[in-house]
Design a protein around this motif. Structure first.
Motif, PDB file in Angstrom:
ATOM      1  N   THR A 133      38.678  63.113  52.247  1.00  9.48           N
ATOM      2  CA  THR A 133      39.539  62.320  52.848  1.00  9.48           C
ATOM      3  C   THR A 133      39.036  61.095  53.009  1.00  9.48           C
ATOM      4  O   THR A 133      37.925  60.687  53.154  1.00  9.48           O
ATOM      5  CB  THR A 133      39.986  62.965  54.050  1.00  9.48           C
ATOM      6  N   ASP A 134      40.073  60.208  52.964  1.00 12.31           N
ATOM      7  CA  ASP A 134      39.528  58.732  53.520  1.00 12.31           C
ATOM      8  C   ASP A 134      39.111  58.804  55.129  1.00 12.31           C
ATOM      9  O   ASP A 134      38.012  57.998  55.422  1.00 12.31           O
ATOM     10  CB  ASP A 134      41.057  58.110  53.714  1.00 12.31           C
ATOM     11  N   VAL A 137      35.252  59.588  54.745  1.00  8.58           N
ATOM     12  CA  VAL A 137      34.374  58.201  54.203  1.00  8.58           C
ATOM     13  C   VAL A 137      34.531  57.139  55.367  1.00  8.58           C
ATOM     14  O   VAL A 137      33.349  56.649  55.385  1.00  8.58           O
ATOM     15  CB  VAL A 137      35.288  57.702  52.967  1.00  8.58           C
ATOM     16  N   GLU A 138      35.600  57.160  55.841  1.00  4.01           N
ATOM     17  CA  GLU A 138      35.534  56.084  57.156  1.00  4.01           C
ATOM     18  C   GLU A 138      34.565  56.665  58.109  1.00  4.01           C
ATOM     19  O   GLU A 138      33.783  55.579  58.896  1.00  4.01           O
ATOM     20  CB  GLU A 138      36.860  55.806  57.759  1.00  4.01           C
ATOM     21  N   ASP A 147      28.804  51.330  51.627  1.00  2.00           N
ATOM     22  CA  ASP A 147      29.072  52.063  50.425  1.00  2.00           C
ATOM     23  C   ASP A 147      28.122  52.819  49.419  1.00  2.00           C
ATOM     24  O   ASP A 147      28.383  53.523  49.013  1.00  2.00           O
ATOM     25  CB  ASP A 147      30.015  51.030  50.023  1.00  2.00           C
TER      26      ASP A 147
END
Length: 178
Positions: A133-134, A137-138, A147
């Motif tokens: 999910t976003d 990663v966040e 990154d």
């Protein structure tokens, strides 16, 4: 040459043929000896060459070695390669990682929230990459991962899948004669 129950025979520069003979010969010349996994991978010059290239590439990873080893421990518990698990536990110990942290990694977690989050994402990459999910990663970014470090986890997972799956297929176990 391989552990009890091995399904594939480990090769030597003398018993390997073609590109595998060359690769093994170079490795033995450079390092003096090579382990049973590498000698057994020599049955396929494509697998051996790919492993060597990915392994070298991951040595240039930005993600720190301590975190990489703890992620690898968690992955190998799930994959079931005892040979890889033993190697990653030994590597973690050589870096000064405590037995408590190694035990936590075996349970797919860490007392360090950064490491725990990276293990979580690595296991998602391993099991269900389409489910990342976003927010996951966040969370890694919020914990200070770049990154590049986040991308490195895919390489760590890939290397662990390659080595673990190969060892399981070949029937290699801890203590295989090197």
């Amino acid at each position: 040459m391989t552990g009890s129950g091995a399904r594939l025979t480990a090769l030597t520069p003398e018993t390997a043929v073609g590109a595998s003979r060359d690769l093994l010969g170079e490795l033995v010349e450079r390092h003096g000896q090579v382990g049973s996994m590498v000698r057994t991978m020599a049955h396929s010059p494509a697998v051996l060459g790919g492993y060597l290239q990915l392994s070298r590439a991951m040595k240039r990873a930005k993600l720190d070695r301590r975190t990489s080893e703890l992620v690898s421990i968690a992955l190998q518990v799930h994959q079931g390669c005892q040979m890889c698990l033993a190697a990653h536990e030994a590597a973690a110990r050589s870096l000064g990682v405590s037995e408590e942290e190694i035990d936590a990694a075996r349970q797919s977690t860490s007392s360090d929230p950064r490491v725990a989050a990276m293990i979580d994402v690595a296991l998602k990459v391993y099991r269900e990459p389409s489910g990342i999910t976003d927010a996951q990663v966040e969370k890694l970014r919020d914990l200070g991962f770049s990154d590049r470090e986040i991308a490195d986890v895919v390489g760590i997972v890939a290397l662990n899948v390659l080595t673990g799956a190969f060892n399981l297929l070949a029937g290699l176990t801890p203590g295989a004669a090197d």
